[in-house]
Design a protein around this motif. Structure first.
Motif, PDB file in Angstrom:
ATOM      1  N   TYR B  12      -2.811   5.309 -13.378  1.00  0.00           N
ATOM      2  CA  TYR B  12      -2.212   4.138 -14.354  1.00  0.00           C
ATOM      3  C   TYR B  12      -3.408   3.484 -15.060  1.00  0.00           C
ATOM      4  O   TYR B  12      -4.196   3.053 -14.686  1.00  0.00           O
ATOM      5  CB  TYR B  12      -1.617   2.914 -13.216  1.00  0.00           C
ATOM      6  CG  TYR B  12      -0.541   3.453 -12.301  1.00  0.00           C
ATOM      7  CD1 TYR B  12       0.854   3.615 -12.948  1.00  0.00           C
ATOM      8  CD2 TYR B  12      -0.753   3.530 -10.931  1.00  0.00           C
ATOM      9  CE1 TYR B  12       1.731   3.829 -11.895  1.00  0.00           C
ATOM     10  CE2 TYR B  12       0.339   4.053 -10.024  1.00  0.00           C
ATOM     11  CZ  TYR B  12       1.620   4.124 -10.501  1.00  0.00           C
ATOM     12  OH  TYR B  12       2.671   4.311  -9.862  1.00  0.00           O
ATOM     13  N   LYS B  15      -7.013   3.406 -13.847  1.00  0.00           N
ATOM     14  CA  LYS B  15      -6.834   3.562 -12.517  1.00  0.00           C
ATOM     15  C   LYS B  15      -6.147   4.681 -11.655  1.00  0.00           C
ATOM     16  O   LYS B  15      -5.154   5.235 -12.076  1.00  0.00           O
ATOM     17  CB  LYS B  15      -6.032   2.362 -12.157  1.00  0.00           C
ATOM     18  CG  LYS B  15      -5.816   2.197 -10.472  1.00  0.00           C
ATOM     19  CD  LYS B  15      -6.662   0.989  -9.812  1.00  0.00           C
ATOM     20  CE  LYS B  15      -7.007   1.447  -8.509  1.00  0.00           C
ATOM     21  NZ  LYS B  15      -7.800   0.515  -8.178  1.00  0.00           N
ATOM     22  N   PRO B  35      -5.976   1.212   3.292  1.00  0.00           N
ATOM     23  CA  PRO B  35      -6.100  -0.205   2.814  1.00  0.00           C
ATOM     24  C   PRO B  35      -5.118  -0.445   1.805  1.00  0.00           C
ATOM     25  O   PRO B  35      -4.624   0.663   1.274  1.00  0.00           O
ATOM     26  CB  PRO B  35      -7.384  -0.444   2.373  1.00  0.00           C
ATOM     27  CG  PRO B  35      -8.026   0.995   2.164  1.00  0.00           C
ATOM     28  CD  PRO B  35      -7.102   2.120   2.947  1.00  0.00           C
ATOM     29  N   HIS B 189       0.649  -0.494   8.056  1.00  0.00           N
ATOM     30  CA  HIS B 189      -0.477  -1.386   8.547  1.00  0.00           C
ATOM     31  C   HIS B 189      -0.412  -1.812   9.891  1.00  0.00           C
ATOM     32  O   HIS B 189      -1.441  -2.297  10.428  1.00  0.00           O
ATOM     33  CB  HIS B 189      -0.489  -2.745   7.247  1.00  0.00           C
ATOM     34  CG  HIS B 189      -0.928  -2.267   5.939  1.00  0.00           C
ATOM     35  ND1 HIS B 189      -1.907  -1.547   5.541  1.00  0.00           N
ATOM     36  CD2 HIS B 189       0.057  -2.289   4.971  1.00  0.00           C
ATOM     37  CE1 HIS B 189      -1.817  -1.452   4.301  1.00  0.00           C
ATOM     38  NE2 HIS B 189      -0.598  -1.822   4.084  1.00  0.00           N
TER      39      HIS B 189
HETATM   40  N1  LIG Z   1       3.128   0.490 -11.874  1.00  0.00           N
HETATM   41  C1  LIG Z   1       1.757   0.390 -11.757  1.00  0.00           C
HETATM   42  N2  LIG Z   1       1.291   0.084 -12.986  1.00  0.00           N
HETATM   43  C2  LIG Z   1      -0.411  -0.049 -12.813  1.00  0.00           C
HETATM   44  N3  LIG Z   1      -0.997   0.055 -11.540  1.00  0.00           N
HETATM   45  C3  LIG Z   1      -0.227   0.721 -10.344  1.00  0.00           C
HETATM   46  C4  LIG Z   1       1.124   0.737 -10.634  1.00  0.00           C
HETATM   47  N4  LIG Z   1       1.552   1.035  -9.295  1.00  0.00           N
HETATM   48  C5  LIG Z   1       0.487   1.074  -8.481  1.00  0.00           C
HETATM   49  N5  LIG Z   1      -0.845   0.774  -9.325  1.00  0.00           N
HETATM   50  C6  LIG Z   1      -1.851   0.889  -8.755  1.00  0.00           C
HETATM   51  O1  LIG Z   1      -2.082   2.088  -8.227  1.00  0.00           O
HETATM   52  C7  LIG Z   1      -2.797   1.889  -6.897  1.00  0.00           C
HETATM   53  C8  LIG Z   1      -2.175   2.531  -5.802  1.00  0.00           C
HETATM   54  O2  LIG Z   1      -0.960   1.652  -5.409  1.00  0.00           O
HETATM   55  P1  LIG Z   1       0.022   1.844  -4.361  1.00  0.00           P
HETATM   56  O3  LIG Z   1       1.029   1.055  -4.513  1.00  0.00           O
HETATM   57  O4  LIG Z   1       0.163   3.214  -4.114  1.00  0.00           O
HETATM   58  O5  LIG Z   1      -0.954   1.382  -2.973  1.00  0.00           O
HETATM   59  P2  LIG Z   1      -0.504   1.323  -1.500  1.00  0.00           P
HETATM   60  O6  LIG Z   1      -1.491   2.367  -0.824  1.00  0.00           O
HETATM   61  O7  LIG Z   1       0.963   1.660  -1.445  1.00  0.00           O
HETATM   62  O8  LIG Z   1      -0.616   0.017  -1.178  1.00  0.00           O
HETATM   63  P3  LIG Z   1      -0.232  -1.087  -0.017  1.00  0.00           P
HETATM   64  O9  LIG Z   1      -0.728  -0.851   1.288  1.00  0.00           O
HETATM   65  O10 LIG Z   1      -0.337  -2.711  -0.448  1.00  0.00           O
HETATM   66  O11 LIG Z   1       1.294  -1.075  -0.292  1.00  0.00           O
HETATM   67  C9  LIG Z   1      -3.300   0.387  -6.612  1.00  0.00           C
HETATM   68  O12 LIG Z   1      -4.451   0.319  -7.221  1.00  0.00           O
HETATM   69  C10 LIG Z   1      -2.298  -0.177  -7.911  1.00  0.00           C
HETATM   70  O13 LIG Z   1      -2.754  -1.227  -8.343  1.00  0.00           O
END
Ligand SMILES: Nc1ncnc2c1ncn2[C@@H]1O[C@H](COP(=O)(O)OP(=O)(O)OP(=O)(O)O)[C@@H](O)[C@H]1O
Ligand SMILES: [Mg+2]
Lengths: 498, 238
Positions: B12, B15, B35, B189
């Motif tokens: 993204y 990132k 995490p 989690h």
């Molecule tokens: N639509 C988006 N636009 C920009 N960045 C995003 C978007 N969706 C996710 N990210 C980024 O991608 C990364 C992975 O996010 P993701 O939601 O997959 O994490 P997760 O492991 O599911 O976290 P959580 O345990 O909090 O649910 C994070 O750094 C998040 O900020």
């Protein structure tokens, strides 16, 4: 079809429809100064006229009107304080009615009370206007043909192959040389084709329907639907059909309901087999057809046009992957279209953008009843035909676009770059907001966060349109007075000026 | 039945949410730990084709899921992390709606909905509006929705968040039963939720797979006493 049920049976959709219909009916009553007594009187006078030939009817109406005119003059004479003017009036009355004008005028005017007399006079004036139109329309048509003949002899227009000469020829060919006209009750039909509030209400309803397709964009739900087997192209097909069905319902309820209401109020639709040109507002409508055929065509056109508008807005909303931004984009697009539709004069070459325009379909009668040939590479093309001719291909295109967008747009995507920018602006802005006092905060919540601003804007747009559309009522209420002064003004002022 | 993830990448902006994740899932419960921001939800979004992939492949029984399209989505059940639903619908209506979107036949749908409502213990609330539900009840409706059509691949993104202990235990038992002949991916989690039912545990961070092993090995391999313990140890050892 659960999606259809979700959208079309939603209480808020029906609530909105009911609200819009109520608004339109209330407007119909409050904007129409005519009473039940007026329409009754009109009906009976109309029937009397219909039994006569146009010439005879005209004569009878005019005779009765001149009696009213004389009575008004007499009343003026009696109440006039200025001795000089009073003398002039007396002279006039004596010239026309003899020495005992007072008795003769009172006799011929009958003994109707004042209120009935006023209504009667309104009715007669309306009929006079209608009869005049019916009497003169053949001449008007002849004139169209004559103009064509005459202009052909003028050199500037006669350049073979030029737009002007083609336009003249086309106009002459488009208009009939004669149409059979019939005097009848035109109120309901006229109201139907000139009712812009109804058209824009239907637009509001259609826009609301398309918004129902975007509720799933609330986070999470969209992913569910997009990840399901039938949640893409197939869903889009269904939604296209649902939108059509919704527009059919909206059109029948809003426009059909209003037509029915006005017809009941004003004494029916008149004969359905008379040609539409019998109604004055159709004088520039070149196709001869009976009223019933026109009504069917009108409703079909409204439905198709609104469907197209809905599909276009849906496509815009879908193509921006962020709901508030999508709403802005759709708003801007509609505002732009409206500006083009409203403000381009006929004579400009870009007048075509008034016809290739969503609002040409929203307010389709305003272009249908206005004959204009556009210059398309030197060839005259009737604006209205261009507008409706484009409906099928554009609809097909929009349908395809919507299916594609529904199938391709991903629920989760990178943040919009515009929004990223907005975020940077929002930081200092939110600092400012946090400093606002409680009242300001509440206002900010209602107007901005809860989108109250949309309601305010909508209300403003409505009341603005309302003000603009209101006919010069004061004049209508005072028709009696203005008519008398208009018809008397000539001779008297001439003398008084001396 | 095999779901292969091959060098997946997704960013993204700058990132990286997926950075070369590679793994093959087989029938059974696979728990994905990591995490916040590790990329767990992103992985699921890529499997449901709800976000565009930038690199790598996701294959189901050897064919890329984008090529399979609808055919793959018919075998997929998905419970998202967020709780969006049509608030005006009753639980029953919402499930029927989702069944239609999933292309289930009316009869099959009706039978499945009845069964699933009892599985998630919502029979009594079936005719109440979803909008009036508590967080845990909404969670259960979404879970039921994911299981409609008895999918071969079930993606559950934090399915137990917001459930009370009793419901969690019920759910655990149900998932364990389900997993016999399907691929179940669970992110969570709450380690205790998968401690007893997961066949294998995956640990990811920064879009990468850090470690994957059978449950027993994941815990005892690093000398930990519990899954929670192992999670902390493994995350920081690397
Ligand atoms: N639509 C988006 N636009 C920009 N960045 C995003 C978007 N969706 C996710 N990210 C980024 O991608 C990364 C992975 O996010 P993701 O939601 O997959 O994490 P997760 O492991 O599911 O976290 P959580 O345990 O909090 O649910 C994070 O750094 C998040 O900020
Ligand atoms: Mg997540």
């Amino acid at each position: 079809m659960r999606e259809g049920r979700r959208v079309l049976l939603a209480p808020k959709v029906w609530g909105l429809l009911a609200l819009l219909l109520a608004f339109n009916l209330v407007l119909a009553v409050t904007q129409d100064w005519r009473t039940g007594a007026y329409y009754d009187e009109y009906q009976s006078a109309l029937r009397a006229c219909q039994a006569l030939s146009t010439e005879e009817a005209m004569e009878s109406v005019e005779t009765e009107l001149s009696a009213f005119q004389a009575l008004s003059l007499l009343e003026w004479y009696e109440s006039e304080e200025d001795p000089e003017l009073k003398e002039h009036l007396r002279q006039q009355l004596e010239d026309s009615f003899g020495v005992d004008f007072e008795r003769r005028i009172r006799e011929s005017a009958g003994s109707e009370d004042e209120e009935r007399g006023a209504i009667r006079m309104e009715v007669l004036q309306t009929l006079q206007e209608q009869l005049q139109y019916i009497r003169d329309y053949p001449d008007y048509l002849l004139q169209v043909q004559d103009n064509a003949e005459m202009m052909k002899t003028w050199e500037i227009f006669n350049k073979e192959g030029g737009f002007s000469s083609r336009n003249i020829e086309k106009t002459a060919a488009d208009f009939p040389t004669s149409v059979e006209l019939r005097l009848d009750n035109d109120y309901a039909v006229t109201d139907l084709v000139t009712d812009t509030v109804g058209s824009y209400s239907l637009l509001v309803f259609t826009l609301f329907l398309t918004l129902q397709f975007l509720i799933e964009r609330k986070r999470g739900l969209w992913s569910l639907i997009h990840g399901a087997p039938e949640g893409r192209g197939r869903l889009a097909y269904k939604r296209g059909a649902i939108l059509l069905l919704g527009v059919v319902i909206g059109t029948l309820v809003l426009l059909g309901g209003k037509l029915l209401f006005v017809a009941l109020r004003s004494g029916g639709l008149g004969s359905l087999t008379r040609n539409v040109q019998s109604t004055m507002v159709f004088s520039d409508f070149p196709w001869v057809m009976p009223v019933w055929v026109f009504l069917i065509g009108f409703f079909l056109l409204k439905i198709l046009g609104m469907w197209l508008v809905g599909m276009a807005v849906w496509a815009i909303l879908q193509s921006v992957n962020h709901l508030p931004l999508a709403l802005c984009a759709a708003g801007i697009a509609l505002a732009g279209e409206y500006a083009l539709f409203r403000f381009i004069p006929d004579s400009y070459t870009i007048a075509i953008f008034r016809y290739v325009n969503l609002f040409a379909l929203v307010d389709v009668t305003s272009i249908a009843l206005h004959y204009l040939n556009l210059n398309l590479f030197g060839w005259p093309v009737q604006g209205f035909l261009l507008s409706i001719g484009l409906i099928p291909p554009v609809l097909a295109l929009l349908f395809g676009a919507n299916v594609l967008l529904t199938a391709r747009e991903k629920p989760v995507s990178r943040q919009n770059s515009l929004l990223a920018l907005a975020d940077r602006i929002r930081v200092p802005f939110s600092r400012f907001v946090s400093r606002l006092r409680l009242f300001g905060m509440e206002l900010y919540k209602i107007l901005w966060l809860q989108k109250g601003v949309l309601i305010v804007l909508l209300a403003a747009a409505f009341s603005f349109g309302f003000l603009e559309m209101q006919p010069p009522d004061e004049e209508l209420y005072d028709t009696e007075l203005s008519w008398i002064s208009a018809s008397m003004a000539g001779p008297i002022t001439e003398q008084t000026l001396e | 039945m095999q779901l292969e993830i091959d060098k997946l990448s997704k960013a993204y902006g700058e990132k990286l949410a997926q950075d070369g994740f590679t793994y093959s899932f087989h029938p059974g419960v696979s728990a994905i730990l990591g995490p916040n921001g590790a990329g767990k939800t992103t992985l699921m979004n890529l499997i449901t084709d709800c976000t565009k992939r930038q690199g790598g492949e996701i294959r189901y029984d050897g064919t890329d899921i984008l090529k399979l399209g609808k055919e793959f989505r018919q075998r997929l059940g998905f419970m998202p992390q967020s709780q969006g639903m049509y608030e005006q619908m009753t639980a029953q209506d919402f499930l029927a709606y989702m069944a239609e979107i999933k292309g289930l036949k009316k009869k099959t749908a009706a039978a499945q909905i009845r069964e699933l409502l009892s599985v998630v213990n919502l029979e009594k609330a079936a005719h109440q509006k979803v909008g009036s539900f508590s967080g845990g009840m909404r969670q259960r409706v979404l879970l039921a929705q994911a299981m409609l059509g008895s999918p071969e691949v079930l993606l559950l993104d934090e399915p137990t968040a917001g459930l009370d202990p009793e419901e969690r235990i019920r759910l655990r038992g149900y998932i364990e039963k389900l997993a016999a002949d399907r691929i179940v991916l669970i992110t969570t989690h709450i380690t205790s939720d998968v401690e007893t039912i997961a066949d294998e545990i995956l640990l990811m961070n920064h879009g990468k797979l850090l470690f994957a092993a059978k449950r027993g090995e994941f815990i005892s391999g690093c000398g930990a006493a519990s899954l929670e313990d192992a999670y902390i140890k493994r995350l920081h050892a690397l």
